[in-house]
Design a protein around this motif. Structure first.
Motif, mmCIF file in Angstrom:
data_model
loop_
_atom_site.group_PDB
_atom_site.id
_atom_site.type_symbol
_atom_site.label_atom_id
_atom_site.label_comp_id
_atom_site.label_asym_id
_atom_site.label_seq_id
_atom_site.Cartn_x
_atom_site.Cartn_y
_atom_site.Cartn_z
ATOM 1 N N TRP A 187 55.788 52.003 62.438
ATOM 2 C CA TRP A 187 54.990 50.816 62.766
ATOM 3 C C TRP A 187 55.755 49.517 62.524
ATOM 4 O O TRP A 187 55.302 48.454 62.929
ATOM 5 C CB TRP A 187 53.702 50.804 61.927
ATOM 6 C CG TRP A 187 53.984 50.933 60.458
ATOM 7 C CD1 TRP A 187 54.072 52.101 59.742
ATOM 8 C CD2 TRP A 187 54.276 49.884 59.545
ATOM 9 N NE1 TRP A 187 54.402 51.832 58.441
ATOM 10 C CE2 TRP A 187 54.527 50.477 58.279
ATOM 11 C CE3 TRP A 187 54.349 48.503 59.661
ATOM 12 C CZ2 TRP A 187 54.844 49.728 57.161
ATOM 13 C CZ3 TRP A 187 54.666 47.762 58.533
ATOM 14 C CH2 TRP A 187 54.904 48.382 57.298
ATOM 15 N N SER A 188 56.907 49.574 61.863
ATOM 16 C CA SER A 188 57.611 48.347 61.458
ATOM 17 C C SER A 188 58.947 48.143 62.166
ATOM 18 O O SER A 188 59.834 47.485 61.640
ATOM 19 C CB SER A 188 57.830 48.346 59.942
ATOM 20 O OG SER A 188 58.682 49.408 59.552
ATOM 21 N N GLU A 189 59.092 48.680 63.362
ATOM 22 C CA GLU A 189 60.336 48.507 64.128
ATOM 23 C C GLU A 189 60.585 47.011 64.362
ATOM 24 O O GLU A 189 59.753 46.329 64.948
ATOM 25 C CB GLU A 189 60.231 49.250 65.454
ATOM 26 C CG GLU A 189 61.510 49.296 66.241
ATOM 27 C CD GLU A 189 62.600 50.121 65.587
ATOM 28 O OE1 GLU A 189 63.783 49.776 65.782
ATOM 29 O OE2 GLU A 189 62.290 51.100 64.890
ATOM 30 N N PRO A 190 61.716 46.489 63.909
ATOM 31 C CA PRO A 190 61.926 45.038 64.017
ATOM 32 C C PRO A 190 62.419 44.609 65.401
ATOM 33 O O PRO A 190 63.165 45.323 66.064
ATOM 34 C CB PRO A 190 63.013 44.769 62.977
ATOM 35 C CG PRO A 190 63.810 46.032 62.938
ATOM 36 C CD PRO A 190 62.803 47.144 63.177
ATOM 37 N N SER A 191 61.986 43.418 65.788
ATOM 38 C CA SER A 191 62.554 42.769 66.968
ATOM 39 C C SER A 191 63.989 42.368 66.631
ATOM 40 O O SER A 191 64.398 42.406 65.455
ATOM 41 C CB SER A 191 61.744 41.521 67.322
ATOM 42 O OG SER A 191 61.844 40.566 66.267
ATOM 43 N N ASP A 192 64.756 41.963 67.625
ATOM 44 C CA ASP A 192 66.121 41.492 67.369
ATOM 45 C C ASP A 192 66.108 40.298 66.411
ATOM 46 O O ASP A 192 66.950 40.211 65.515
ATOM 47 C CB ASP A 192 66.820 41.098 68.671
ATOM 48 C CG ASP A 192 67.125 42.293 69.559
ATOM 49 O OD1 ASP A 192 67.062 43.451 69.076
ATOM 50 O OD2 ASP A 192 67.408 42.073 70.756
ATOM 51 N N PHE A 211 65.305 41.544 62.895
ATOM 52 C CA PHE A 211 66.466 42.262 62.356
ATOM 53 C C PHE A 211 67.524 41.260 61.879
ATOM 54 O O PHE A 211 68.127 41.431 60.817
ATOM 55 C CB PHE A 211 67.049 43.211 63.411
ATOM 56 C CG PHE A 211 68.119 44.112 62.850
ATOM 57 C CD1 PHE A 211 67.787 45.276 62.192
ATOM 58 C CD2 PHE A 211 69.463 43.771 62.973
ATOM 59 C CE1 PHE A 211 68.772 46.092 61.654
ATOM 60 C CE2 PHE A 211 70.457 44.586 62.448
ATOM 61 C CZ PHE A 211 70.101 45.752 61.785
ATOM 62 N N GLN A 212 67.734 40.190 62.639
ATOM 63 C CA GLN A 212 68.697 39.156 62.244
ATOM 64 C C GLN A 212 68.254 38.468 60.954
ATOM 65 O O GLN A 212 69.082 38.153 60.101
ATOM 66 C CB GLN A 212 68.890 38.136 63.354
ATOM 67 C CG GLN A 212 70.021 37.153 63.090
ATOM 68 C CD GLN A 212 71.374 37.841 62.982
ATOM 69 O OE1 GLN A 212 71.756 38.603 63.870
ATOM 70 N NE2 GLN A 212 72.093 37.606 61.898
ATOM 71 N N PHE A 213 66.954 38.221 60.805
ATOM 72 C CA PHE A 213 66.424 37.643 59.569
ATOM 73 C C PHE A 213 66.806 38.509 58.374
ATOM 74 O O PHE A 213 67.310 38.013 57.365
ATOM 75 C CB PHE A 213 64.898 37.484 59.657
ATOM 76 C CG PHE A 213 64.243 37.234 58.325
ATOM 77 C CD1 PHE A 213 64.246 35.968 57.769
ATOM 78 C CD2 PHE A 213 63.627 38.268 57.627
ATOM 79 C CE1 PHE A 213 63.648 35.729 56.531
ATOM 80 C CE2 PHE A 213 63.024 38.045 56.404
ATOM 81 C CZ PHE A 213 63.036 36.768 55.853
ATOM 82 N N TRP A 214 66.553 39.824 58.481
ATOM 83 C CA TRP A 214 66.885 40.724 57.367
ATOM 84 C C TRP A 214 68.396 40.772 57.137
ATOM 85 O O TRP A 214 68.862 40.799 55.991
ATOM 86 C CB TRP A 214 66.326 42.127 57.621
ATOM 87 C CG TRP A 214 64.842 42.215 57.452
ATOM 88 C CD1 TRP A 214 63.933 42.581 58.397
ATOM 89 C CD2 TRP A 214 64.079 41.934 56.271
ATOM 90 N NE1 TRP A 214 62.660 42.539 57.875
ATOM 91 C CE2 TRP A 214 62.718 42.161 56.572
ATOM 92 C CE3 TRP A 214 64.417 41.523 54.984
ATOM 93 C CZ2 TRP A 214 61.699 41.986 55.638
ATOM 94 C CZ3 TRP A 214 63.401 41.342 54.047
ATOM 95 C CH2 TRP A 214 62.064 41.573 54.382
ATOM 96 N N SER A 215 69.183 40.758 58.194
ATOM 97 C CA SER A 215 70.634 40.766 58.064
ATOM 98 C C SER A 215 71.124 39.504 57.352
ATOM 99 O O SER A 215 71.997 39.573 56.464
ATOM 100 C CB SER A 215 71.288 40.878 59.444
ATOM 101 O OG SER A 215 72.689 40.939 59.344
ATOM 102 N N ASP A 216 70.555 38.363 57.706
ATOM 103 C CA ASP A 216 70.941 37.109 57.046
ATOM 104 C C ASP A 216 70.567 37.132 55.558
ATOM 105 O O ASP A 216 71.301 36.604 54.725
ATOM 106 C CB ASP A 216 70.298 35.908 57.735
ATOM 107 C CG ASP A 216 70.868 35.661 59.125
ATOM 108 O OD1 ASP A 216 71.950 36.219 59.455
ATOM 109 O OD2 ASP A 216 70.215 34.928 59.898
ATOM 110 N N ARG A 217 69.435 37.761 55.232
ATOM 111 C CA ARG A 217 69.046 37.893 53.815
ATOM 112 C C ARG A 217 70.088 38.729 53.064
ATOM 113 O O ARG A 217 70.482 38.391 51.956
ATOM 114 C CB ARG A 217 67.671 38.526 53.678
ATOM 115 C CG ARG A 217 66.541 37.557 53.910
ATOM 116 C CD ARG A 217 65.242 38.092 53.372
ATOM 117 N NE ARG A 217 65.236 38.191 51.930
ATOM 118 C CZ ARG A 217 64.912 37.200 51.100
ATOM 119 N NH1 ARG A 217 64.590 36.024 51.569
ATOM 120 N NH2 ARG A 217 64.924 37.392 49.802
ATOM 121 N N VAL A 218 70.504 39.828 53.673
ATOM 122 C CA VAL A 218 71.523 40.677 53.030
ATOM 123 C C VAL A 218 72.801 39.877 52.825
ATOM 124 O O VAL A 218 73.422 39.934 51.761
ATOM 125 C CB VAL A 218 71.768 41.955 53.861
ATOM 126 C CG1 VAL A 218 73.024 42.688 53.407
ATOM 127 C CG2 VAL A 218 70.558 42.876 53.789
#
Length: 187
Positions: free
Chosen positions: A25-30, A33-40
């Protein structure tokens, strides 16, 4: 003092995983996904519980070498490998990559890590995060709410003995009706 953030994808009814650890249910949009990548990329130290560590470590160390890896996945994999990690577990005996194993008291170790100099810390893994939430160690919550009701599973928030006052610091929409809300803990 380092800032500790607990951030995860959450269903509208408050779960980070549906029954059976289903995350479909939580498949990220592009964009998400970029938001999470920037957090990492901005995280000075990631604190992982055993189960989340094993999930992430089963995929991201070599994700950039897989056939069909997108540029976004390649970037995330490189950032994830470079990000320092502390894995909290009483059952693991070793961890690999840019990680160290913590087997002692989680609250004491997180408190010590927060008192050090360094970049911001993120915490993940339901059990480890619940321990930090109950101990009052979380400085910020980054809740990425997906428009799905999963009816049960692993809750984002643990049961608490007393309420925690929060202050809204950001609201940001993402595609597909996903909404980021960030809250700071009032101290």
């Amino acid at each position: 003092m380092r800032k500790l953030t607990f951030g995860m994808n959450v269903s509208l009814d408050g779960y980070i995983a549906a029954p059976g650890d289903d995350l479909g249910w939580s498949e990220p949009s592009d964009e998400l996904f970029q938001f999470w990548s920037d957090r990492v990329g901005a995280t000075g130290l990631a604190l992982y519980g055993r189960r989340l560590w094993q999930t992430m470590n089963s995929h991201w160390p070599t994700a950039d070498q897989q056939p069909g890896a997108t540029p976004a996945h390649i970037e995330y994999a490189r950032r994830w490998r470079a990000m320092p990690k502390a894995v909290f577990s009483t059952t693991l005996t070793t961890v690999d990559g840019n990680a160290r194993l913590v087997t002692e008291d989680a609250v004491a170790e997180i408190t010590r890590l927060k008192s050090e100099d360094g970049g911001p810390m993120d915490i993940g893994g339901a059990t480890l995060a619940a321990t930090a939430v109950r101990a009052g160690l979380i400085d910020e919550y980054a809740i990425v709410t997906h428009p799905a009701l999963v009816g049960g599973g692993t809750p984002f928030f643990p049961a608490l003995d007393s309420w925690v006052s929060l202050r809204l610091v950001e609201v940001r929409p993402f595609p597909d009706g996903v909404l980021l809300t960030r809250y700071e803990t009032r101290r």
